[in-house]
Design an enzyme around this catalytic site. Structure first.
Site, PDB file in Angstrom:
ATOM      1  N   HIS A  19      22.271  25.657  18.382  1.00  0.00           N
ATOM      2  CA  HIS A  19      23.314  26.347  19.144  1.00  0.00           C
ATOM      3  C   HIS A  19      24.665  25.785  18.695  1.00  0.00           C
ATOM      4  O   HIS A  19      24.830  24.574  18.636  1.00  0.00           O
ATOM      5  CB  HIS A  19      23.112  26.102  20.643  1.00  0.00           C
ATOM      6  CG  HIS A  19      23.911  27.031  21.514  1.00  0.00           C
ATOM      7  ND1 HIS A  19      25.276  26.958  21.598  1.00  0.00           N
ATOM      8  CD2 HIS A  19      23.539  28.045  22.319  1.00  0.00           C
ATOM      9  CE1 HIS A  19      25.707  27.898  22.427  1.00  0.00           C
ATOM     10  NE2 HIS A  19      24.672  28.580  22.874  1.00  0.00           N
ATOM     11  N   ARG A  62      32.650  31.429  25.102  1.00  0.00           N
ATOM     12  CA  ARG A  62      33.282  32.200  24.024  1.00  0.00           C
ATOM     13  C   ARG A  62      33.322  33.685  24.346  1.00  0.00           C
ATOM     14  O   ARG A  62      34.277  34.363  24.005  1.00  0.00           O
ATOM     15  CB  ARG A  62      32.550  31.960  22.698  1.00  0.00           C
ATOM     16  CG  ARG A  62      32.992  30.689  21.985  1.00  0.00           C
ATOM     17  CD  ARG A  62      32.190  30.442  20.723  1.00  0.00           C
ATOM     18  NE  ARG A  62      30.836  30.002  21.033  1.00  0.00           N
ATOM     19  CZ  ARG A  62      29.749  30.399  20.390  1.00  0.00           C
ATOM     20  NH1 ARG A  62      29.842  31.263  19.392  1.00  0.00           N
ATOM     21  NH2 ARG A  62      28.562  29.945  20.741  1.00  0.00           N
TER      22      ARG A  62
END
Lengths: 557, 229
Positions: free
Chosen positions: A327, A347
């Site tokens: 990740h 994000r």
């Protein structure tokens, strides 16, 4: 709080923030040009850990023998069994049931609820407690193409492109078609999805998606789902029995080659039990606790790939076990949370990755493998990362933008878990960026299944992270949560349908354990190396040296 | 793993003294001391509620609660884990319930014994206003209880400290399920998309995609238009 030298770098991030905010106002999420096919290929080949020379190693035993797999996976598969098969009288099962579910995350519990609803008696055997799983820890979201501007076609394309077109088409097709009904199923069970004032689903994009189709329950999406499923299992005591602290250590087949049950081992009392079942579902999750290539992980304590070992020893092939998901945004500071997940939702809500000078260097929502590779390049090759007092290096995830873009308080409201995590260490992520670097997150490949979640062994089903094929060689955000529900339900349905049709057992057998042992003996594997691993081993060496006759559950080497 | 050169502190695990690195959390301190944990440990990131721990710090008379994976040790800390809560959990069929105060009364009569002492709120490692959601439930305000309790990870510390024997987290779970299933506004677009799929709207095109060669599929993928909200 951050030390002074980091605050110096943060000043630079603050200086560029107003410009980057303007960019976001103008271009939405597309504040940096996304990579094309060639650029993606190049950055992966040069920087993704899977592409390092020693990342893979040929496995020497079992159904994938001769194939190059992630080295640590090959190591694990070349292990002895925990049991002495001679000591088990399979004619005297301790439990008899229709469907046995191994593992109790969201896939296993969806399977159990579905099978029970279809008339089967179910036993769940799980290593720790009901719900103890990676499912519970997922934060960002769950994908389904149920919006007007979206379609299962676009969802299909996103999944295939994200997975480098290595996905199994029949699985992806089943996945995208089932996804909206899975959302409905969860809603009806009482999952509290984030909604707009008019009731429509509040959806966000994810890395590698061309539409906004990420449904969420704040940043507790996994828990929001998993705790509802667990409560539903608690509410079905007549149909579902659950055995906690009871990991399965071997499958039982019959002499016709069908699944016939499993052997469990109680972590507290050390007793082994025999469970006889007409259908068996493996939903044991992934392998983060193998700490592949020494990476820290976002994964649950129990994520030791037990199901892979069980199915592999029984003769089922693994698919794409050469592909690991790191990740992009794992925490690297403060040290107590190193490796922890900083959800992609940060994000999707507008946070931008920037280097030590506060400069953008990548589209914030590339597929995970591409995004992670660009962070590695920025931190190390370009030397534009920030180094922690412990010597780790990473880049800034500029989280204060989330409040600037979505309004003050957005972080508190939609990212409460993240906010709390950092507040515990006196960092307010609404004011300060987060220091991140890729962390071991997900097992892209796994046990091969068909669209009914069935393996090549009749009566053996697999669902969730333990499977391979749905996500190809790279999974997109939010598709694991949906995978758990879609294939959890499919496995539960087909496992119980098999029960309805009637199963004629042959003689119960552990022959597959004997024959696998023979293969392992032939390559001279140390007798103490056994799998399933069950739990990782974090006892320091200076203590272990004194634990002369301690029996370790963890067999990590 | 932690390096042993670090500054060390003394912690008392169930009364016995151990020297551990000062940056340890309770979980890593126990492992550093040689405990191979099978209970009282779970996700190790603050999401699962498996590692509820009670502790007292040096010179303080107060008994505190926390998550072992999220609590950094202090010198002189004395601790014990609470790996399991033998709490009552009513069995129900959500489909048979009404989202109103009568359901709460019937399934969780103990919440009406709340004496508003706020001990639950003080005990919560998630900083949830536990007492406030219990008060909301007493008034039948399920939506408010669902909202306030949202971040509950069911560690059980509230119920452990409650003088009225309330099992707050189970009541909160019911509140959230009632809200999600009955009280939240419906999302008709989800039903419509399901209808479209059932009617076979995408079948032909999906079938074509599953048979498409890699090159054509790749071209189609990179050519797709991105429209994000």
């Amino acid at each position: 709080m951050y030390p002074d030298y980091m605050l110096e770098s943060i000043k630079k991030v603050e200086q560029t923030r107003p410009q980057r905010f303007e960019l976001a106002k103008k271009h939405g999420k597309q504040v940096y040009p996304p990579m094309g096919e060639k650029e993606r290929g190049d950055i992966l080949a040069n920087y993704h850990p899977d592409y390092k020379d020693d990342a893979l190693r040929e496995v020497q035993v079992g159904p994938n023998k001769g194939e190059k797999l992630t080295a640590k996976v090959s190591d694990m598969l070349e292990s002895h069994t925990r049991i002495d098969p001679k000591k088990f009288d399979l004619n005297k099962p301790d439990h008899v049931t229709d469907v046995l579910v191994i593992g109790a995350g969201s896939a296993g519990m969806s399977a159990a609820i579905t099978a029970a609803g279809n008339g089967s008696k179910v036993i769940i055997a799980t290593k720790l407690r009901l719900g103890d799983s990676n499912s519970m820890m997922a934060q960002g979201g769950i994908q389904a193409a149920d919006q007007k501007d979206d379609s299962p076609i676009l969802h299909y394309l996103d999944i295939m492109g994200g997975g480098h077109f290595d996905n199994k088409p029949e699985l992806v097709k089943a996945f995208v078609k089932d996804a909206p009904s899975a959302i409905k199923w969860l809603s009806d069970l009482g999952v509290m999805f984030d909604k707009n004032p008019d009731g429509s689903m509040m959806v966000k994009p994810g890395g590698g998606t061309c539409r906004s189709r990420m449904h969420s329950t704040r940043d507790y999406t996994g828990a929001g789902i998993c705790r509802v499923l667990r409560d539903e299992v608690y509410n079905l005591p007549d149909k579902i029995k659950y055995l906690e602290y009871n990991p399965v250590v071997e499958l039982i087949l019959d002499d016709k080659g069908q699944a016939a049950g499993a052997i469990t081992y109680h972590l507290g009392t050390k007793q082994y039990s025999i469970i006889k079942a007409k259908s068996v579902i493996i939903s044991t999750g992934g392998y983060g606790r193998l700490h592949i290539r020494g990476y820290e992980t976002t994964n649950h304590y129990g994520a030791t790939a037990d199901g892979l070992m069980l199915a592999y020893r029984a003769g089922v092939k693994l698919l794409y076990m050469d592909s690991v998901q790191y990740h992009p945004t794992g925490a690297i500071f403060p040290e107590q949370i190193v490796g922890f997940l900083c959800t992609e939702k940060i994000r999707t809500m507008g946070a931008q990755p920037v280097n030590k000078n506060g400069e953008l260097f990548v589209y914030p929502l590339e597929p995970r493998d591409v995004e992670a590779s660009s962070f590695i390049r920025e931190s190390h090759e370009r030397n534009l990362g920030i180094t922690t007092p412990k010597g780790l290096r990473g880049i800034w995830l500029d989280s204060p933008l989330v409040d600037m873009i979505n309004g003050e308080g957005a972080i508190n409201k939609y990212l409460p878990a993240m906010h709390r995590q950092y507040a515990r260490f006196d960092i307010d992520i609404a004011k300060y960026p987060m220091l991140v670097f890729p962390t071991l997150h997900y097992q892209n490949g796994g046990i091969e299944i068909n669209k009914d979640a069935e393996t090549t062994i009749p009566g053996l089903y697999v669902a969730g992270e333990a499977t391979g094929g749905v996500h190809g060689r790279n999974r997109l955000m939010g598709n694991s949560q949906m995978d758990l529900i879609v294939f959890g339900r499919r496995s539960g349905l087909h496992a119980s349908e098999r029960v309805k049709k009637g199963v004629k057992f042959g003689k119960m057998s552990l022959e597959h354990v004997y024959s696998y042992e023979k293969e392992v003996d032939e390559i001279n594997i140390d007798k103490n190396k056994i799998a399933p691993i069950l739990l990782p081993d974090y006892i320091p060496n200076h203590v272990k040296e004194k634990q002369v006759d301690t029996e370790y559950f963890g067999t990590l080497i | 793993m932690m390096k042993s050169k670090e500054n060390m502190v003394t912690v008392y695990i169930m009364g016995d003294a151990y020297n551990v690195p000062e940056s340890s959390t309770i979980i890593t301190a126990m492992e550093y001391s040689g405990f191979q944990l099978t209970t009282g440990v779970g996700c190790r990131e603050g999401f699962c509620g498996a590692c509820a721990t009670i502790y007292r710090e040096k010179g303080d008379y107060k008994l505190k609660g926390g998550l072992a994976c999220q609590t950094v040790v202090t010198d002189g800390m004395t601790l014990a884990q609470i790996p399991f809560m033998p709490a009552e959990k009513p069995i129900y069929d959500l489909k048979e319930l009404k989202p109103d105060i009568n359901t709460i009364k019937e399934l969780f009569p103990t919440i009406f014994r709340c004496v508003s002492c706020n001990t639950c709120t003080k005990a919560c490692p998630q900083d949830i206003d536990v007492m406030d959601y219990i008060q909301a439930l007493k008034k039948g305000n399920i939506a408010e209880a669902a909202d306030i309790s949202f971040d509950c990870i069911r560690c059980g510390l509230c119920a452990l400290r409650c003088p009225a024997e309330i099992v707050q987290y189970n009541a909160a779970t019911l509140a959230r399920r009632l809200y999600g299933s009955y009280l939240a506004k419906k999302s008709p677009e989800v039903d419509e998309s399901i209808e479209d799929i059932k009617a076979g709207k995408y079948d032909k095109e999906l079938e074509e995609l599953t048979k498409m060669d890699r090159k054509t599929l790749s071209e189609k993928y990179y050519a797709r238009e991105t429209k994000l909200r």
